[in-house]
Design an enzyme around this catalytic site. Sequence first.
Site, PDB file in Angstrom:
ATOM      1  N   GLY A 356     -30.613  55.085  29.320  1.00 28.79           N
ATOM      2  CA  GLY A 356     -30.013  55.466  30.595  1.00 28.79           C
ATOM      3  C   GLY A 356     -30.726  54.793  31.749  1.00 28.79           C
ATOM      4  CB  VAL A 360     -31.226  59.720  34.219  1.00 27.38           C
ATOM      5  CG1 VAL A 360     -30.332  58.903  35.116  1.00 27.38           C
ATOM      6  CG2 VAL A 360     -31.702  58.908  33.022  1.00 27.38           C
ATOM      7  CB  SER A 679     -15.691  45.179  32.856  1.00 26.78           C
ATOM      8  OG  SER A 679     -16.764  45.052  33.755  1.00 26.78           O
ATOM      9  CE  LYS A 722     -17.948  48.976  34.152  1.00 26.57           C
ATOM     10  NZ  LYS A 722     -17.073  48.113  33.354  1.00 26.57           N
TER      11      LYS A 722
END
Length: 784
Positions: A356, A360, A679, A722
């Site tokens: 991650g 976090v 992407s 996203k």
Amino acid sequence: MNPERSERIEIPVLPLRDVVVYPHMVIPLFVGREKSIRCLEAAMDHDKKIMLVAQKEASTDEPGVNDLFTVGTVASILQMLKLPDGTVKVLVEGLQRARISALSDNGEHFSAKAEYLESPTIDEREQEVLVRTAISQFEGYIKLNKKIPPEVLTSLNSIDDPARLADTIAAHMPLKLADKQSVLEMSDVNERLEYLMAMMESEIDLLQVEKRIRNRVKKQMEKSQREYYLNEQMKAIQKELGEMDDAPDENEALKRKIDAAKMPKEAKEKAEAELQKLKMMSPMSAEATVVRGYIDWMVQVPWNARSKVKKDLRQAQEILDTDHYGLERVKDRILEYLAVQSRVNKIKGPILCLVGPPGVGKTSLGQSIAKATGRKYVRMALGGVRDEAEIRGHRRTYIGSMPGKLIQKMAKVGVKNPLFLLDEIDKMSSDMRGDPASALLEVLDPEQNVAFSDHYLEVDYDLSDVMFVATSNSMNIPAPLLDRMEVIRLSGYTEDEKLNIAKRHLLPKQIERNALKKGELTVDDSAIIGIIRYYTREAGVRGLEREISKLCRKAVKQLLLDKSLKHIEINGDNLHDYLGVQRFDYGRADNENRVGQVTGLAWTEVGGDLLTIETACVPGKGKLTYTGSLGEVMQESIQAALTVVRARAEKLGINPDFYEKRDIHVHVPEGATPKDGPSAGIAMCTALVSCLTGNPVRADVAMTGEITLRGQVLPIGGLKEKLLAAHRGGIKTVLIPFENKRDLEEIPDNVIADLDIHPVKRIEEVLTLALQNEPSGMQVVTAK
């Protein structure tokens, strides 16, 4: 040999305990029983003849008629002497075998009617061979049995009578009573010799085994005595040289430590061998220092010590929930492990990899897992490690060699089953000194780490009880290493999660750290939300904690400067006074719909981000330019997008020969930051269509997805990051590939509620939703 004539006699009988007397045998006997003494007196009154018969059971004090054997020896009393204690010592000589035909007890003593045993006719040649063999065998027996004097063999060679020879051998053999009686009852001399030879063979075998054992024991005793003597000599010499004082012997202390360490057999043998080497060295030599250091490491490593692992699921869940907000998947996995462990005593520790963005809570989660499971916590930072020896250790041939960091940490923590955190496992690199990632393959393989080999220790070490937890910012980990770990992704936090984390953990922590008293500072929810929106833009909460720390420091300064001030309250209205100018705009960066400008969504190692894509068309000769530090994959996406636009130019109202008369420039701002990934295809295509048609792109729309030459929208990764970036950026509408629709289950409900998410299959749907004016001439099939 001529057979002896059978002669019947009547004679007193003396019962014997554990003794069988043979003919020609002279033996002293001590007689104490009244009945036996009367028997001797009766024999002395007649011709001094008496029959000696063994009792069947030596423990019988008053034997009866049936308690005696039927074959005995007629003996002559040579001498009888009464002793002061009432017992009688008698010297007897065996004369001839006899068999009792009738035994009676007259109340005074036993009396028997008996007949002498005859010797049958035998083959004299066979007997001669048997005699020679028996003498030879008895000679070998005497050499092994030191209890029989050598003179017996000399007297044996002078005996011409085979029967007497056999009886003499039997008298000197340590036979059981039953075996001695069997020899006495054998009237056939050849049979008697064969029986004795078999008994001698058995005794010789036993004596040879006994001799081997005795020699082995003697050698061991001699070795230990020699070592003791030499050690004492060495101590004396060293003391004379001033190399050793009267302090407790260091070698003995090391020996005690080795015994107390409860090492496996292989490790203990190695440590003891090194200790023996150390004893032979001068304590001041460099080699002795190396060996001493090795033994110290061997006894420090935990070979058998374990901490007690907790099995209370409810308590573990409370600890995890208290220490961390959210992260439900990770918590579930830990609780699953504890649940299985409560039923299975021996379970291999799981190897988890927490992936991650920074901030976090990956590292702090490792500490919480250790606390919840009751394991000791040990952390090893792998960032920048590029030498294999950091993992496996250096061989002892090198000066200053040490075990690898893995064994060092295990020795430090002192137990065999800690929680071992491998921090920043993706930050390792390799060079000419080896690849530490490859060395970790053995560590993180549950089938192999039961025998981990450290170059320094040179013996296998069992890591199967260790619970390994690795942390990483990305999946940029060697495939074989990644395959051995269970990957758990930790996405960025939503605004609500950050607010809760700040209120529960960050704010109380910073208030305590900055020595603020209770009631001196209050930070409103609106202030925390303001920090999240306008002063930080991150997936984690590190920046948020820094800003809260800044608030606390400024509050302390204010309280000290203004003594009349007792309480400070910070809210959304006065936040600007403490943190200064807002660093970020919350919401869309641009409120206007613009031609050729599209908002894409990108995944980075620090979470998701908004990506602006700009396209400009100018008169020219069809040159395609792309700038902004774009990677190869993104450049190929632009080429594919341009082909899609050319294939649909007529339907979109674009001049079919635009690629010959116009130059196209695609730019992604922040050119210093490298960008790559598969992407951005639909965003590139939308920007090109907008630029070539003059149709503006809606500013409140963001999109992600790759495109094929046939206009299909392909799935992407990192959807959660996203969408969180779109939510942070104030975007209202998001276009995602239709195949990513199933990933929406992992998205927090409040994010789903705030965003208008459209799964799309083809570029026609994208253009319809993203462009301000619906493209003419295109047939749109909406994805369901």
